[in-house]
Design an enzyme around this catalytic site. Sequence first.
Site, mmCIF file in Angstrom:
data_model
loop_
_atom_site.group_PDB
_atom_site.id
_atom_site.type_symbol
_atom_site.label_atom_id
_atom_site.label_comp_id
_atom_site.label_asym_id
_atom_site.label_seq_id
_atom_site.Cartn_x
_atom_site.Cartn_y
_atom_site.Cartn_z
ATOM 1 N N LYS A 41 28.534 -120.141 114.346
ATOM 2 C CA LYS A 41 27.230 -119.860 114.949
ATOM 3 C C LYS A 41 26.646 -121.128 115.566
ATOM 4 O O LYS A 41 26.919 -122.230 115.105
ATOM 5 C CB LYS A 41 26.274 -119.321 113.883
ATOM 6 C CG LYS A 41 26.448 -117.834 113.631
ATOM 7 C CD LYS A 41 25.233 -117.303 112.906
ATOM 8 C CE LYS A 41 25.393 -115.827 112.557
ATOM 9 N NZ LYS A 41 24.348 -115.369 111.635
ATOM 10 N N SER A 132 14.544 -113.568 111.661
ATOM 11 C CA SER A 132 14.696 -114.877 112.320
ATOM 12 C C SER A 132 15.095 -114.679 113.781
ATOM 13 O O SER A 132 14.636 -115.395 114.665
ATOM 14 C CB SER A 132 15.770 -115.696 111.599
ATOM 15 O OG SER A 132 15.430 -115.871 110.253
HETATM 16 O O1 PNS Z 1 20.632 -114.608 106.512
HETATM 17 P P1 PNS Z 1 21.940 -113.908 106.768
HETATM 18 O O2 PNS Z 1 22.607 -114.482 107.994
HETATM 19 O O3 PNS Z 1 21.786 -112.409 106.829
HETATM 20 O O4 PNS Z 1 22.902 -114.237 105.488
HETATM 21 C C1 PNS Z 1 24.221 -113.768 105.442
HETATM 22 C C2 PNS Z 1 25.003 -114.398 104.270
HETATM 23 C C3 PNS Z 1 24.863 -115.888 104.259
HETATM 24 C C4 PNS Z 1 24.462 -113.854 102.960
HETATM 25 C C5 PNS Z 1 26.497 -113.968 104.428
HETATM 26 O O5 PNS Z 1 26.910 -114.231 105.721
HETATM 27 C C6 PNS Z 1 27.421 -114.703 103.452
HETATM 28 O O6 PNS Z 1 27.412 -114.436 102.275
HETATM 29 N N1 PNS Z 1 28.209 -115.663 103.981
HETATM 30 C C7 PNS Z 1 29.124 -116.456 103.207
HETATM 31 C C8 PNS Z 1 30.590 -116.048 103.459
HETATM 32 C C9 PNS Z 1 30.999 -114.883 102.586
HETATM 33 O O7 PNS Z 1 30.953 -114.925 101.368
HETATM 34 N N2 PNS Z 1 31.391 -113.782 103.253
HETATM 35 C C10 PNS Z 1 31.764 -112.540 102.600
HETATM 36 C C11 PNS Z 1 30.536 -111.670 102.395
HETATM 37 S S1 PNS Z 1 30.957 -110.081 101.773
#
Ligand code: PNS
Length: 164
Positions: A41, A132
């Site tokens: 990102k 956001s």
């Molecule tokens: O604020 P957001 O962007 O909605 O948060 C999303 C987040 C950070 C919770 C999600 O992208 C995440 O957990 N990322 C870490 C990578 C991961 O564990 N991915 C598998 C999720 S099932």
Amino acid sequence: MRRAIYPGSFDPVTNGHLDIIGRGCKLFDEIVIAVVVNPDKRPLFSVEERREILSEVMTGIDAGDCLLSVDSFEGLLMEYAMRKDAGAVVRGIRAISDYEYELQMALMNRRLEPRIETVFMMSAEDYSYVSSRLVKEVFHLGGSIRGLVPETVERRMREKLGRG
Ligand code: PNS
């Protein structure tokens, strides 16, 4: 000691996020607000800036006896949560549209690590439309975001986009 992780992009943190943290404080002894490092990102604020902003604004949260801290992580959330010895992950749900994606993530996370629970918290109605992404879009297009984000976020966004 009930420790939870509140993960997210927080680009930028909104008053909706702060509302969820305040609610989470009623359930947990400690919440680690964890900024995800996502190299794919192109964020408005760097991870360091987001951590700094979160540390600044969390002092305004009525946390009671709950300990709040800010951190960042890379890779799988479940691995991070285990490293941190957390028992739960907090996620905010604004509308039914959030639920589908959140449920998918929660179930995938449960499959990866059954020892960690996902706790969904409902945000205040006042922030049910605040994200956001929309905050950034409205701001970029010259609209007011007052009341939707902490003052420091608004100021930093003005500075970043040369509208000091
Ligand atoms: O604020 P957001 O962007 O909605 O948060 C999303 C987040 C950070 C919770 C999600 O992208 C995440 O957990 N990322 C870490 C990578 C991961 O564990 N991915 C598998 C999720 S099932």
